[in-house]
Scaffold this motif. Structure first.
Motif, PDB file in Angstrom:
ATOM      1  N   VAL A  39      37.286  33.826 -33.421  1.00  0.00           N
ATOM      2  CA  VAL A  39      37.258  34.976 -34.340  1.00  0.00           C
ATOM      3  C   VAL A  39      36.029  35.835 -34.046  1.00  0.00           C
ATOM      4  O   VAL A  39      36.112  37.066 -33.937  1.00  0.00           O
ATOM      5  CB  VAL A  39      37.246  34.503 -35.821  1.00  0.00           C
ATOM      6  N   LEU A  40      34.884  35.165 -33.874  1.00  0.00           N
ATOM      7  CA  LEU A  40      33.643  35.908 -33.579  1.00  0.00           C
ATOM      8  C   LEU A  40      33.789  36.678 -32.266  1.00  0.00           C
ATOM      9  O   LEU A  40      33.442  37.863 -32.192  1.00  0.00           O
ATOM     10  CB  LEU A  40      32.468  34.930 -33.500  1.00  0.00           C
ATOM     11  N   GLU A  41      34.332  36.026 -31.233  1.00  0.00           N
ATOM     12  CA  GLU A  41      34.460  36.695 -29.923  1.00  0.00           C
ATOM     13  C   GLU A  41      35.381  37.912 -30.016  1.00  0.00           C
ATOM     14  O   GLU A  41      35.110  38.950 -29.426  1.00  0.00           O
ATOM     15  CB  GLU A  41      35.011  35.729 -28.855  1.00  0.00           C
ATOM     16  N   THR A  42      36.480  37.764 -30.765  1.00  0.00           N
ATOM     17  CA  THR A  42      37.401  38.896 -30.912  1.00  0.00           C
ATOM     18  C   THR A  42      36.685  40.048 -31.612  1.00  0.00           C
ATOM     19  O   THR A  42      36.790  41.210 -31.203  1.00  0.00           O
ATOM     20  CB  THR A  42      38.649  38.479 -31.724  1.00  0.00           C
ATOM     21  N   ALA A  43      35.938  39.716 -32.657  1.00  0.00           N
ATOM     22  CA  ALA A  43      35.216  40.755 -33.409  1.00  0.00           C
ATOM     23  C   ALA A  43      34.221  41.475 -32.509  1.00  0.00           C
ATOM     24  O   ALA A  43      34.114  42.708 -32.534  1.00  0.00           O
ATOM     25  CB  ALA A  43      34.485  40.121 -34.590  1.00  0.00           C
ATOM     26  N   LEU A  44      33.503  40.705 -31.683  1.00  0.00           N
ATOM     27  CA  LEU A  44      32.477  41.318 -30.831  1.00  0.00           C
ATOM     28  C   LEU A  44      33.116  42.081 -29.673  1.00  0.00           C
ATOM     29  O   LEU A  44      32.558  43.046 -29.171  1.00  0.00           O
ATOM     30  CB  LEU A  44      31.514  40.244 -30.293  1.00  0.00           C
ATOM     31  N   GLY A  45      34.328  41.639 -29.274  1.00  0.00           N
ATOM     32  CA  GLY A  45      35.011  42.294 -28.148  1.00  0.00           C
ATOM     33  C   GLY A  45      35.649  43.612 -28.538  1.00  0.00           C
ATOM     34  O   GLY A  45      35.863  44.483 -27.690  1.00  0.00           O
ATOM     35  N   SER A  46      36.000  43.791 -29.806  1.00  0.00           N
ATOM     36  CA  SER A  46      36.664  45.036 -30.220  1.00  0.00           C
ATOM     37  C   SER A  46      36.275  45.420 -31.639  1.00  0.00           C
ATOM     38  O   SER A  46      36.578  44.699 -32.591  1.00  0.00           O
ATOM     39  CB  SER A  46      38.187  44.856 -30.130  1.00  0.00           C
ATOM     40  N   THR A  47      35.649  46.575 -31.769  1.00  0.00           N
ATOM     41  CA  THR A  47      35.265  47.038 -33.110  1.00  0.00           C
ATOM     42  C   THR A  47      36.499  47.483 -33.892  1.00  0.00           C
ATOM     43  O   THR A  47      36.443  47.665 -35.099  1.00  0.00           O
ATOM     44  CB  THR A  47      34.292  48.224 -33.014  1.00  0.00           C
ATOM     45  N   GLU A  48      37.633  47.665 -33.186  1.00  0.00           N
ATOM     46  CA  GLU A  48      38.885  48.075 -33.844  1.00  0.00           C
ATOM     47  C   GLU A  48      39.621  46.884 -34.454  1.00  0.00           C
ATOM     48  O   GLU A  48      40.570  47.065 -35.206  1.00  0.00           O
ATOM     49  CB  GLU A  48      39.847  48.708 -32.811  1.00  0.00           C
ATOM     50  N   SER A  49      39.223  45.654 -34.071  1.00  0.00           N
ATOM     51  CA  SER A  49      39.986  44.477 -34.515  1.00  0.00           C
ATOM     52  C   SER A  49      39.760  44.215 -35.999  1.00  0.00           C
ATOM     53  O   SER A  49      38.736  44.610 -36.571  1.00  0.00           O
ATOM     54  CB  SER A  49      39.552  43.254 -33.707  1.00  0.00           C
ATOM     55  N   ILE A  50      40.714  43.512 -36.589  1.00  0.00           N
ATOM     56  CA  ILE A  50      40.574  43.160 -38.003  1.00  0.00           C
ATOM     57  C   ILE A  50      39.403  42.187 -38.168  1.00  0.00           C
ATOM     58  O   ILE A  50      38.676  42.210 -39.155  1.00  0.00           O
ATOM     59  CB  ILE A  50      41.915  42.578 -38.560  1.00  0.00           C
ATOM     60  N   GLU A  51      39.184  41.338 -37.134  1.00  0.00           N
ATOM     61  CA  GLU A  51      38.092  40.369 -37.189  1.00  0.00           C
ATOM     62  C   GLU A  51      36.741  41.084 -37.320  1.00  0.00           C
ATOM     63  O   GLU A  51      35.837  40.589 -37.992  1.00  0.00           O
ATOM     64  CB  GLU A  51      38.082  39.489 -35.929  1.00  0.00           C
ATOM     65  N   ALA A  52      36.620  42.256 -36.669  1.00  0.00           N
ATOM     66  CA  ALA A  52      35.350  42.994 -36.704  1.00  0.00           C
ATOM     67  C   ALA A  52      34.972  43.389 -38.132  1.00  0.00           C
ATOM     68  O   ALA A  52      33.799  43.530 -38.461  1.00  0.00           O
ATOM     69  CB  ALA A  52      35.435  44.227 -35.807  1.00  0.00           C
TER      70      ALA A  52
END
Ligand SMILES: Nc1ncnc2c1ncn2[C@@H]1O[C@H](COP(=O)(O)OP(=O)(O)OP(=O)(O)O)[C@@H](O)[C@H]1O
Ligand SMILES: Nc1nc2c(ncn2[C@@H]2O[C@H](COP(=O)(O)O)[C@@H](O)[C@H]2O)c(=O)[nH]1
Length: 304
Positions: A39-52
Motif C-alpha cells: 500500500v505504501l509503495e503504491t501511494a509513493l509511486g502514484s499521487t493519483e492512487s487512492i492509497e496516496a
C-alpha cells in the motif's frame, strides 16, 4: 440543478467513492490479502492512487494487533504527524515508515495455490532461456524483473530483461528497503529483486518465479521459508562450458570468473528443494511450471 450545485453533488459522490475505496484497502490489509508495504509503495509511486490519499494512521489501524494508543506512540517515534497522508510523507519519514511496516506488519497470507519459486543454478545452465520460455508460454506465472548495475547486453530490454540502474540508484534502493534480496554476483555487478511487484502478485493469487543466483536464493528462503527453491543443472560440465562459450557474451576472463563461481554453485545444489536437468528447454520449463502449479511443494514427488 444549477451548475454549482451539480459540481457539489459530483464532488460529494467522488468523496464517498474515495472513502469506500480507502475502506476496501484497509480491509484487504487487515485480512492479509494486501501487504501494508505494498500500500505504501503504491501511494509513493502514484499521487493519483487512492492509497496516496490514505492517512498514515488509518494504514496502521488496519494492522491487526495495533491499537490507537500504540499507534500514537509509533507515529511519535517515526516523527509523523497524526493527520499526515501517505502522499505527504517526507523522504526520511517514508524510509522510517517502510522499515517499520516491514518489521511489524504481517506478510500477506498465501492465497489459493500461489507460491514463490526461485530458479537458480550455475552460469549458462539456461536459467534465462528457461525463464523466457515460461514468460512467453505461461502468462499465468509472474516473472520477477531484477535491477542490476551491469550494462545491458545487445538485445536486452529495459524493464523486461532487467532494470538497468546506476550504482547510486542501487544504493538508494538498498537504503529504502526496496529489495527482497540482493547480491554481488560473480564478484562484479550487483543484482536485486524488487519486493513490491512480488507482494502484489502473491496477494492477487499469482505464482511468482525469481531467476536469481544462489546467494539470493538463500536470502529468499531465509525471508520466506515457504518459498520453493529449484536448482537447474546442466546435463554435463562440458555442456555447461560449451553453452557459456557458445553464448559469446563474455570475454575469456569473464568466462573464467563465471566458471569458478559455477563450481562453488554446483556444490550448493543439495540445499535446494528440487533439481531439474536442463537438457531440453521446453521440458525443463514444463517441469518448473509443474512445481509452481500442482499440489503443495511438500506433496510433490522428488524431481532429483
Ligand atoms: N537446453 C538447452 N540446450 C542447449 N542450449 C541451451 C539450453 N538452454 C540454454 N541453452 C543455451 O545456453 C546458453 C546460456 O543460456 P542462458 O543465457 O539462458 O543461461 P543463464 O543460466 O541464464 O546464464 P547466466 O547465469 O550467465 O545469465 C545460451 O546460448 C542458450 O541459448
Ligand atoms: N541474487 C540475485 N541474482 C540475480 C538477480 N538477477 C539475476 N541474477 C543472477 O545473476 C547472474 C548473472 O546474470 P547475467 O544476466 O549477468 O548473466 C545469474 O546467475 C542470474 O541468475 C537478482 O535479482 N538477485
Amino acid at each position: 440543478m444549477n451548475p454549482p450545485e451539480v459540481d457539489r453533488v459530483a464532488a460529494s459522490r467522488a468523496a464517498v467513492a474515495a472513502r469506500q475505496a480507502r475502506a476496501a484497502v484497509k480491509r484487504a490489509v487487515t485480512e492479509r490479502r494486501l501487504s501494508a508495504v505494498a500500500v505504501l509503495e503504491t501511494a509513493l509511486g502514484s499521487t493519483e492512487s487512492i492509497e496516496a490519499t490514505m492517512r498514515v494512521r488509518d494504514l496502521l489501524m488496519a494492522i491487526p494487533g495495533l491499537g490507537p494508543v500504540r499507534i500514537d506512540r509509533v507515529m511519535g517515534t517515526l516523527g509523523i504527524a497524526a493527520t499526515k497522508r501517505l502522499s505527504g510523507l517526507g523522504v526520511h519519514q517514508q524510509v522510517r515508515l517502510r522499515e517499520y511496516l516491514q518489521r511489524r506488519a504481517p506478510k500477506v497470507a498465501a492465497t489459493g495455490d500461489s507460491r514463490l519459486v526461485v530458479l537458480a543454478g550455475p552460469t549458462a545452465v539456461g536459467k534465462g532461456t528457461v525463464s523466457t520460455y515460461i514468460r512467453e508460454n505461461f502468462p499465468e506465472v509472474h516473472l520477477s524483473v531484477s535491477a542490476t548495475t551491469r550494462a545491458p547486453r545487445p538485445g536486452e530490454v529495459e524493464g523486461v530483461s532487467y532494470y538497468f540502474v546506476s550504482d547510486e540508484e542501487f544504493d538508494r534502493m538498498i537504503e529504502a528497503g526496496e529489495f527482497l534480496e540482493w547480491a554481488v554476483v560473480h564478484n562484479k555487478s550487483r543484482y536485486g529483486t524488487p519486493r513490491t511487484p512480488i507482494d502484489r502478485a502473491l496477494a492477487a493469487g499469482t505464482s511468482v518465479l525469481l531467476e536469481i543466483d544462489i546467494q539470493g536464493a538463500r536470502q529468499v528462503k531465509a525471508a520466506e521459508p515457504s518459498a520453493t527453491l529449484v536448482f537447474l543443472l546442466p546435463p554435463t560440465w562440458d555442456e555447461l562450458v560449451r553453452r557459456l562459450i557458445g553464448r559469446g557474451t563474455e570475454t575469456p576472463e569473464e568466462q573464467e570468473r563465471r566458471l569458478t563461481t559455477a563450481k562453488v554453485e554446483l556444490a550448493a545444489q543439495s540445499e535446494f528443494d528440487f533439481r531439474v536437468v536442463n537438457s531440453d528447454v521446453q521440458a525443463a520449463a514444463a517441469e518448473v511450471v509443474e512445481l509452481m502449479q500442482i499440489q503443495k511443494a511438500t506433496d510433490l514427488p522428488s524431481k532429483e
